[in-house]
Design an enzyme around this catalytic site. Structure first.
Site, PDB file in Angstrom:
ATOM      1  N   GLY A 108       0.810  -1.221   0.000  1.00  0.00           N
ATOM      2  CA  GLY A 108       0.000   0.000   0.000  1.00  0.00           C
ATOM      3  C   GLY A 108       0.838   1.264   0.000  1.00  0.00           C
ATOM      4  N   GLU A 111       1.537   1.789  -3.536  1.00  0.00           N
ATOM      5  CA  GLU A 111       0.254   2.178  -4.150  1.00  0.00           C
ATOM      6  C   GLU A 111      -0.112   3.620  -3.804  1.00  0.00           C
ATOM      7  OE1 GLU A 111      -1.543  -1.340  -2.430  1.00  0.00           O
ATOM      8  OE2 GLU A 111      -2.082  -2.052  -4.420  1.00  0.00           O
TER       9      GLU A 111
HETATM   10  C1  LIG Z   1      -2.737  -2.160   0.502  1.00  0.00           C
HETATM   11  C2  LIG Z   1      -2.926  -3.626   0.625  1.00  0.00           C
HETATM   12  C3  LIG Z   1      -4.235  -4.084   0.171  1.00  0.00           C
HETATM   13  C4  LIG Z   1      -2.025  -4.509   1.099  1.00  0.00           C
HETATM   14  C5  LIG Z   1      -0.709  -4.286   1.695  1.00  0.00           C
HETATM   15  O1  LIG Z   1      -0.107  -3.242   1.663  1.00  0.00           O
HETATM   16  S1  LIG Z   1      -0.102  -5.638   2.500  1.00  0.00           S
HETATM   17  C6  LIG Z   1       1.434  -5.071   3.213  1.00  0.00           C
HETATM   18  C7  LIG Z   1       2.551  -5.095   2.231  1.00  0.00           C
HETATM   19  N1  LIG Z   1       3.810  -4.780   2.915  1.00  0.00           N
HETATM   20  C8  LIG Z   1       4.624  -5.698   3.373  1.00  0.00           C
HETATM   21  O2  LIG Z   1       4.391  -6.885   3.269  1.00  0.00           O
HETATM   22  C9  LIG Z   1       5.864  -5.202   4.062  1.00  0.00           C
HETATM   23  C10 LIG Z   1       5.884  -5.673   5.514  1.00  0.00           C
HETATM   24  N2  LIG Z   1       7.095  -5.225   6.200  1.00  0.00           N
HETATM   25  C11 LIG Z   1       8.295  -5.778   5.991  1.00  0.00           C
HETATM   26  O3  LIG Z   1       8.487  -6.648   5.196  1.00  0.00           O
HETATM   27  C12 LIG Z   1       9.404  -5.275   6.846  1.00  0.00           C
HETATM   28  O4  LIG Z   1       8.870  -4.612   7.945  1.00  0.00           O
HETATM   29  C13 LIG Z   1      10.379  -4.323   6.116  1.00  0.00           C
HETATM   30  C14 LIG Z   1      11.161  -5.102   5.036  1.00  0.00           C
HETATM   31  C15 LIG Z   1       9.644  -3.163   5.455  1.00  0.00           C
HETATM   32  C16 LIG Z   1      11.407  -3.734   7.139  1.00  0.00           C
HETATM   33  O5  LIG Z   1      12.021  -4.765   7.847  1.00  0.00           O
HETATM   34  P1  LIG Z   1      12.797  -4.430   9.215  1.00  0.00           P
HETATM   35  O6  LIG Z   1      13.391  -5.717   9.683  1.00  0.00           O
HETATM   36  O7  LIG Z   1      13.712  -3.270   9.017  1.00  0.00           O
HETATM   37  O8  LIG Z   1      11.678  -3.918  10.219  1.00  0.00           O
HETATM   38  P2  LIG Z   1      10.573  -4.796  10.989  1.00  0.00           P
HETATM   39  O9  LIG Z   1      11.118  -5.221  12.292  1.00  0.00           O
HETATM   40  O10 LIG Z   1      10.029  -5.858  10.089  1.00  0.00           O
HETATM   41  O11 LIG Z   1       9.421  -3.724  11.183  1.00  0.00           O
HETATM   42  C17 LIG Z   1       9.457  -2.742  12.230  1.00  0.00           C
HETATM   43  C18 LIG Z   1       8.066  -2.660  12.849  1.00  0.00           C
HETATM   44  O12 LIG Z   1       7.150  -2.259  11.844  1.00  0.00           O
HETATM   45  C19 LIG Z   1       6.087  -3.205  11.757  1.00  0.00           C
HETATM   46  N3  LIG Z   1       5.593  -3.259  10.370  1.00  0.00           N
HETATM   47  C20 LIG Z   1       6.306  -3.178   9.249  1.00  0.00           C
HETATM   48  N4  LIG Z   1       5.517  -3.252   8.180  1.00  0.00           N
HETATM   49  C21 LIG Z   1       4.259  -3.388   8.644  1.00  0.00           C
HETATM   50  C22 LIG Z   1       2.984  -3.506   8.027  1.00  0.00           C
HETATM   51  N5  LIG Z   1       2.831  -3.463   6.680  1.00  0.00           N
HETATM   52  N6  LIG Z   1       1.912  -3.636   8.811  1.00  0.00           N
HETATM   53  C23 LIG Z   1       2.018  -3.635  10.165  1.00  0.00           C
HETATM   54  N7  LIG Z   1       3.196  -3.501  10.807  1.00  0.00           N
HETATM   55  C24 LIG Z   1       4.298  -3.387  10.053  1.00  0.00           C
HETATM   56  C25 LIG Z   1       6.726  -4.494  12.180  1.00  0.00           C
HETATM   57  O13 LIG Z   1       5.756  -5.430  12.567  1.00  0.00           O
HETATM   58  C26 LIG Z   1       7.581  -4.030  13.318  1.00  0.00           C
HETATM   59  O14 LIG Z   1       6.785  -3.793  14.459  1.00  0.00           O
HETATM   60  P3  LIG Z   1       6.974  -4.699  15.789  1.00  0.00           P
HETATM   61  O15 LIG Z   1       8.411  -4.531  16.154  1.00  0.00           O
HETATM   62  O16 LIG Z   1       6.023  -4.089  16.761  1.00  0.00           O
HETATM   63  O17 LIG Z   1       6.630  -6.074  15.380  1.00  0.00           O
END
Ligand SMILES: CC(C)=CC(=O)SCCNC(=O)CCNC(=O)[C@H](O)C(C)(C)COP(=O)(O)OP(=O)(O)OC[C@H]1O[C@@H](n2cnc3c(N)ncnc32)[C@H](O)[C@@H]1OP(=O)(O)O
Length: 257
Positions: A108, A111
């Protein structure tokens, strides 16, 4: 207006919205989308503002829709609430919206950037549609806008594998207008907004409409509409002023009429 998930400020004639959920890498939950839409709508109505900029943090423009908010929904809840529908309003503002993207613009987040009229990328920007890794597909325009921006083969590769694209590749592919050093990103985006603000605002709105029409129409329909809108600029004082100023070798003084 007090917001919890965004910061809103004015820089001259540019309205700047900074996404502000740093701990979640600006994951786009319903509250953030609602607040972002409200802030953009306020700027769109504000006659002192001529362009808007959306930015995030140095690490993440936005890491996508909030996965934790979506994860427990079943089909009936997703379908009946149509929870992505409010996102569409972000692409419907009259004034130009610039995305200033640093760090991750995933799912998103990518997007959202593509809903904007112009994307400026910092040199550390990374774009991707990783929904395939979550067992789903893009739902806010990723399969449609990305394909139109970078072509079928590259879009298909990104959507089917979840591969990220760096800023240089995004520029080569036509996804972003320009790559700038991270430290200059927001200032460059605001400067771009100010450049647009220096033009005739009704003419800017017509030009924006017509570029967007290219996504909705056949070439023949688009060319016909463009010619009509071009002729309609001859009803404005600013068209007369622009051409007169050129002939008189001076800068135009647009009155937005
Ligand atoms: C619009 C529609 C219909 C759909 C979508 O957008 S689905 C989502 C698509 N996005 C992803 O799949 C990306 C998800 N995130 C990642 O892959 C990683 O976070 C990263 C590669 C962007 C960064 O990795 P990094 O190791 O540097 O950091 P994290 O420890 O993974 O993240 C830090 C903190 O942020 C939370 N987080 C990250 N992305 C999301 C998200 N999309 N939704 C909710 N939370 C997110 C992550 O859980 C972490 O929080 P906690 O430490 O509390 O677990």
């Amino acid at each position: 207006m007090a917001y919890e998930t965004i910061l809103v400020e004015r820089r001259g004639r540019v309205g700047l919205v900074t996404l502000n959920r740093p701990k979640a890498l600006n994951a786009l939950n319903a509250q953030l989308i609602r607040e972002l839409e409200e802030a953009l709508s306020d700027f769109d109505r504000d006659s002192e503002i001529a362009a808007m900029v959306i930015t995030g943090s140095e690490k993440a423009f936005a890491a996508g829709a909030d996965i934790k908010e979506m994860m427990e929904k079943d089909f009936a809840q997703a379908f009946s609430s149509d929870f992505i529908a409010p996102w569409a309003k972000i692409a419907q503002h009259r004034k130009p919206v610039i995305a200033a993207v640093a760090g991750y613009a995933l799912g998103g987040g990518c997007e959202l950037a593509m809903m904007c009229d112009i994307i400026l990328a910092a040199d550390n920007a990374k774009f991707g549609q990783p929904e395939i890794n979550l067992g789903t597909i893009p739902g806010a325009g990723g399969t449609q806008r990305l394909t139109r921006a970078i072509g079928k083969s590259k879009a298909m590769e990104m959507v089917l594998t979840g591969r990220m694209m760096d800023a240089a590749e995004a520029e080569r592919s036509g996804l972003v207008a320009r790559v700038v050093p991270l430290a200059d990103l927001v200032d460059e985006a605001v400067r771009l907004g100010e450049t647009i603000a220096s033009k005739s605002q009704p003419i800017v709105a017509m030009a924006k409409d017509m570029v967007n029409a290219a996504y909705e129409m056949t070439l023949a329909e688009g060319l016909k509409l463009e010619r009509r809108v071009f002729y309609s600029t001859f009803a404005t004082a600013d068209r007369r002023e622009g051409m007169t100023a050129f002939a008189e070798k001076r800068s135009p003084n647009f009155t937005h009429r």
